[in-house]
Scaffold this active site. Structure first.
Site, PDB file in Angstrom:
ATOM      1  N   ASN A 194      -3.750   2.742   7.046  1.00  0.00           N
ATOM      2  CA  ASN A 194      -2.770   3.179   6.059  1.00  0.00           C
ATOM      3  C   ASN A 194      -3.513   3.523   4.782  1.00  0.00           C
ATOM      4  O   ASN A 194      -3.704   2.675   3.917  1.00  0.00           O
ATOM      5  CB  ASN A 194      -1.730   2.083   5.802  1.00  0.00           C
TER       6      ASN A 194
ATOM      7  N   HIS B  18      -7.120  -1.919   8.791  1.00  0.00           N
ATOM      8  CA  HIS B  18      -6.481  -3.224   8.592  1.00  0.00           C
ATOM      9  C   HIS B  18      -6.733  -4.164   9.775  1.00  0.00           C
ATOM     10  O   HIS B  18      -6.005  -4.129  10.765  1.00  0.00           O
ATOM     11  CB  HIS B  18      -4.973  -3.037   8.398  1.00  0.00           C
TER      12      HIS B  18
ATOM     13  N   SER C 219       0.818  -1.217   0.000  1.00  0.00           N
ATOM     14  CA  SER C 219       0.000   0.000   0.000  1.00  0.00           C
ATOM     15  C   SER C 219       0.852   1.267   0.000  1.00  0.00           C
ATOM     16  O   SER C 219       0.365   2.344  -0.350  1.00  0.00           O
ATOM     17  CB  SER C 219      -0.936   0.018   1.215  1.00  0.00           C
TER      18      SER C 219
ATOM     19  N   GLY D 120      -4.562   7.045   1.973  1.00  0.00           N
ATOM     20  CA  GLY D 120      -4.554   8.458   1.608  1.00  0.00           C
ATOM     21  C   GLY D 120      -5.818   8.875   0.886  1.00  0.00           C
ATOM     22  O   GLY D 120      -5.961  10.043   0.519  1.00  0.00           O
ATOM     23  N   PHE D 121      -6.730   7.915   0.655  1.00  0.00           N
ATOM     24  CA  PHE D 121      -8.019   8.188   0.027  1.00  0.00           C
ATOM     25  C   PHE D 121      -9.123   7.707   0.965  1.00  0.00           C
ATOM     26  O   PHE D 121      -8.888   6.845   1.816  1.00  0.00           O
ATOM     27  CB  PHE D 121      -8.126   7.475  -1.326  1.00  0.00           C
TER      28      PHE D 121
ATOM     29  N   GLY E  44      -4.126  -1.920  -1.053  1.00  0.00           N
ATOM     30  CA  GLY E  44      -3.207  -1.604  -2.139  1.00  0.00           C
ATOM     31  C   GLY E  44      -2.942  -0.112  -2.237  1.00  0.00           C
ATOM     32  O   GLY E  44      -3.522   0.691  -1.508  1.00  0.00           O
TER      33      GLY E  44
ATOM     34  N   GLY F  88      -2.265   3.774  -4.260  1.00  0.00           N
ATOM     35  CA  GLY F  88      -2.783   4.636  -5.313  1.00  0.00           C
ATOM     36  C   GLY F  88      -4.255   4.977  -5.189  1.00  0.00           C
ATOM     37  O   GLY F  88      -4.926   4.670  -4.211  1.00  0.00           O
TER      38      GLY F  88
ATOM     39  N   CYS G 105      -9.443  -1.738   2.972  1.00  0.00           N
ATOM     40  CA  CYS G 105      -8.672  -0.560   2.546  1.00  0.00           C
ATOM     41  C   CYS G 105      -8.989  -0.181   1.091  1.00  0.00           C
ATOM     42  O   CYS G 105     -10.060   0.314   0.813  1.00  0.00           O
ATOM     43  CB  CYS G 105      -7.186  -0.798   2.778  1.00  0.00           C
ATOM     44  N   LEU G 106      -8.081  -0.421   0.151  1.00  0.00           N
ATOM     45  CA  LEU G 106      -8.369  -0.124  -1.251  1.00  0.00           C
ATOM     46  C   LEU G 106      -9.572  -0.933  -1.718  1.00  0.00           C
ATOM     47  O   LEU G 106     -10.405  -0.444  -2.497  1.00  0.00           O
ATOM     48  CB  LEU G 106      -7.143  -0.419  -2.116  1.00  0.00           C
TER      49      LEU G 106
ATOM     50  N   GLN H 264     -12.687   0.846  -0.788  1.00  0.00           N
ATOM     51  CA  GLN H 264     -12.967   1.956  -1.695  1.00  0.00           C
ATOM     52  C   GLN H 264     -13.533   1.464  -3.025  1.00  0.00           C
ATOM     53  O   GLN H 264     -14.421   2.095  -3.603  1.00  0.00           O
ATOM     54  CB  GLN H 264     -11.690   2.769  -1.904  1.00  0.00           C
TER      55      GLN H 264
ATOM     56  N   GLU I 134      -6.061  -7.204   9.918  1.00  0.00           N
ATOM     57  CA  GLU I 134      -4.919  -8.119  10.076  1.00  0.00           C
ATOM     58  C   GLU I 134      -3.769  -7.437  10.808  1.00  0.00           C
ATOM     59  O   GLU I 134      -2.786  -8.092  11.156  1.00  0.00           O
ATOM     60  CB  GLU I 134      -4.449  -8.612   8.702  1.00  0.00           C
TER      61      GLU I 134
END
Length: 367
Positions: A300, A344, A52, A302-303, A230, A232, A258-259, A262, A346
């Site tokens: 973790n 997260h 990530s 940023g979006f 992940g 980006g 996380c990603l 989204q 985990e």
């Protein structure tokens, strides 16, 4: 402690601000990426190898980095994924019974630039005030104008697709093939500890590349589907969004982290946005709105998911909220077997308050 000759180094931010430091070891050169910070007091090896963080220059707020060395069991991928490290005190010597080597050797073997002796308190304060931005760390301290020109060409994280840079190139299996349940996992930057958490819950996992189609995963005849963490911007990942839509349409068990969280939001027509400086650390407070309980979480990202759109969506409910800024930390579909979280469960590193979410996924599969 062995003597280290330290070369001068700089951190040049996209807005022209400069911070000063020294190189770690004898490595020279430059590294470019978005500068971000992690407030975790431990778990540096897991952080540095987390996919990530691909394309990011990591500022660690803990004053000492490297003091307990490295261990092969504490990596989250096959290599260091951060673009470079910025820290206050870098420990060349280490003390831990099961350490297999020094952090300096770990960075040397991965050919990644690290700089120390930086006023990280001032740098983190600056990022908090001015937001995450592109930067370069370099030992080429006399080439300021050249570094500025190179930095200007680095693409912004907003709109940047990075999952393809860290995803597996071909499918692979994890766990016992005789396990009770089968899970198809889309690798858009998956961490090893996610796979460990799934496999120890009696699942056999097939991990698929980032651009796999629903039919590819369906051919495995899984009992459940998983979308990983992940790097980006999630918006360019149209194939992953289409895959999520197909799973949701068929009401198959789906879990995203996380990603992946989204991606599930985008698959439901809820937008995402780039945060001012993101959430990165292992002490983020989250409230489970269904139980009323608080959780200390590892984060973790940023979006984030647009809260207003999620609240107004007829088929979604917000299940978890970040207590510091009330951003969306978890969602579930009201009439579908689908849920996701922004953080997260985990951990690795971090607390295990949220590990129940893997159990929830297995329960959803059983249903």
């Amino acid at each position: 402690m062995k003597y280290q000759k330290k070369l001068k180094a700089i951190i040049l931010l996209a807005d022209g601000t400069i911070f000063y430091g020294k190189s770690v070891g004898n490595k020279q050169g430059s590294a470019f990426g978005e500068v971000c910070f992690n407030t975790g007091m431990t778990g540096y090896q897991e952080i540095f190898t987390d996919p990530s963080y691909f394309g990011q220059l990591m500022v660690t707020t803990n004053a000492h980095i490297g003091n307990y060395g490295t261990n092969a069991d504490e990596v989250e991928s096959d290599s260091i994924k951060i673009a470079g490290l910025i820290c206050k005190n870098f420990s060349y010597d280490y003390s831990r019974d099961n350490a297999e080597g020094s952090l300096e050797e770990f960075f040397e073997n991965n050919n990644v630039l690290a700089i120390s002796d930086v006023d990280t308190r001032a740098l983190v304060s600056y990022i908090r005030d001015h937001g995450a931005m592109n930067a370069v760390i370099s030992t080429d301290v006399d080439n300021l104008e050249g570094l500025k020109k190179q930095l200007a060409k680095v693409p912004d994280m907003d709109g940047l697709e990075l999952a393809s840079k860290v995803s597996t190139q071909s499918s692979y299996f994890v766990g016992d093939e005789n396990a009770t349940y089968k899970v198809a996992a889309l690798d858009i930057g998956i961490k090893k500890n996610i796979l460990r958490n799934l496999s120890k819950r009696d699942t056999y996992i097939k991990v698929f590349p980032y651009n796999s189609k629903f039919e590819d995963l369906e051919a495995f005849k899984p009992d459940g589907y998983f979308l990983s963490n992940g790097p980006g911007d999630p918006e360019p990942l149209l194939e992953a969004q289409n895959l999520a839509k197909e799973v949701i349409k068929r009401n198959l068990p789906l879990f995203g982290i996380c990603l992946g969280h989204q991606i599930i939001a985008l698959a439901n027509g809820v937008s995402t946005y780039k945060m001012h400086h993101g959430h990165r650390g292992i002490n983020h407070p989250v409230k489970n709105l269904k139980t009323g309980k608080g959780e200390i979480t590892s984060q973790n990202h940023g979006f984030a998911v647009n809260r207003e759109e999620a609240e107004n969506h007829p088929d979604l409910e917000i299940t978890h909220l970040h207590l510091n800024d009330e951003t969306v930390a978890g969602i579930a579909m009201k009439n579908k077997n689908c849920f996701s979280v922004q953080y997260h469960p985990e951990a690795s590193p971090g607390p295990h308050d949220s590990s129940y979410l893997f159990d929830q996924f297995i329960e959803n599969i059983k249903k």
